[in-house]
Scaffold this motif. Structure first.
Motif, PDB file in Angstrom:
ATOM      1  N   LEU A 165       0.885  -1.347  -0.097  1.00 49.95           N
ATOM      2  CA  LEU A 165       0.060  -0.069  -0.075  1.00 49.95           C
ATOM      3  C   LEU A 165       0.951   1.177   0.076  1.00 49.95           C
ATOM      4  O   LEU A 165       0.744   2.112  -0.859  1.00 49.95           O
ATOM      5  CB  LEU A 165      -0.908   0.145   1.120  1.00 49.95           C
ATOM      6  CG  LEU A 165      -1.872   1.251   1.311  1.00 49.95           C
ATOM      7  CD1 LEU A 165      -2.766   1.406   0.249  1.00 49.95           C
ATOM      8  CD2 LEU A 165      -2.707   1.190   2.541  1.00 49.95           C
ATOM      9  N   ALA A 166       1.892   1.330   0.826  1.00 51.73           N
ATOM     10  CA  ALA A 166       2.895   2.338   0.615  1.00 51.73           C
ATOM     11  C   ALA A 166       3.381   2.794  -0.559  1.00 51.73           C
ATOM     12  O   ALA A 166       3.511   3.769  -0.953  1.00 51.73           O
ATOM     13  CB  ALA A 166       3.886   2.202   1.911  1.00 51.73           C
ATOM     14  N   ALA A 167       3.986   1.712  -1.155  1.00 54.14           N
ATOM     15  CA  ALA A 167       4.214   1.647  -2.417  1.00 54.14           C
ATOM     16  C   ALA A 167       3.519   2.398  -3.342  1.00 54.14           C
ATOM     17  O   ALA A 167       3.603   3.483  -4.373  1.00 54.14           O
ATOM     18  CB  ALA A 167       5.299   0.291  -3.132  1.00 54.14           C
ATOM     19  N   LYS A 168       2.313   1.769  -3.501  1.00 52.68           N
ATOM     20  CA  LYS A 168       1.246   2.285  -4.633  1.00 52.68           C
ATOM     21  C   LYS A 168       0.777   3.459  -4.282  1.00 52.68           C
ATOM     22  O   LYS A 168       0.470   4.141  -5.242  1.00 52.68           O
ATOM     23  CB  LYS A 168      -0.053   1.090  -4.553  1.00 52.68           C
ATOM     24  CG  LYS A 168       0.083  -0.147  -5.069  1.00 52.68           C
ATOM     25  CD  LYS A 168      -0.774  -0.989  -5.117  1.00 52.68           C
ATOM     26  CE  LYS A 168      -0.823  -2.276  -5.703  1.00 52.68           C
ATOM     27  NZ  LYS A 168      -0.657  -2.199  -7.387  1.00 52.68           N
ATOM     28  N   ALA A 169       0.581   3.954  -3.090  1.00 54.63           N
ATOM     29  CA  ALA A 169       0.284   5.321  -2.703  1.00 54.63           C
ATOM     30  C   ALA A 169       1.382   6.373  -2.919  1.00 54.63           C
ATOM     31  O   ALA A 169       1.169   7.580  -2.937  1.00 54.63           O
ATOM     32  CB  ALA A 169      -0.575   5.361  -1.155  1.00 54.63           C
ATOM     33  N   GLY A 170       2.707   5.858  -2.781  1.00 57.88           N
ATOM     34  CA  GLY A 170       3.773   6.842  -2.665  1.00 57.88           C
ATOM     35  C   GLY A 170       4.076   7.511  -1.605  1.00 57.88           C
ATOM     36  O   GLY A 170       4.409   8.633  -1.440  1.00 57.88           O
TER      37      GLY A 170
END
Length: 70
Positions: free
Chosen positions: A24-29
Motif C-alpha cells: 500500500l505504501a508503494a502504490k500510494a507513494g
C-alpha cells in the motif's frame, strides 16, 4: 451508513485487496511508517498523504458535520 474510523477503513480496504502495508505504501507513494501510523490512528497526519492513500480506494477527505442529524 455505518460510521468508521479512518484507520479502520484503510486497513479494511487494504486487506480486501490483499495488500501488505508495504504494498500500500508503494502504490500510494508514501512511506511504510506513514501507513502504520495511519492504521494505528495517529491523531496528526498530513492530509495530502492521507488523500494519496484514500484515492486508491476511491475516497478523499472532506468536511463532516459534527451534528449528523442535520
Amino acid at each position: 451508513m455505518e460510521t468508521k474510523e479512518l484507520r479502520e477503513l484503510v486497513k479494511e480496504k487494504r486487506k480486501a485487496l490483499k495488500l501488505t502495508q508495504e504494498d500500500l505504501a508503494a502504490k500510494a507513494g508514501v512511506g511504510l511508517r506513514f501507513i502504520r501510523e495511519l492504521e494505528q490512528g495517529k491523531a496528526t497526519l498530513q492530509m495530502d498523504k492521507v488523500n494519496q492513500v484514500l484515492f486508491l480506494f476511491g475516497y478523499q477527505l472532506g468536511p463532516v458535520p459534527l451534528n449528523r442529524n442535520k
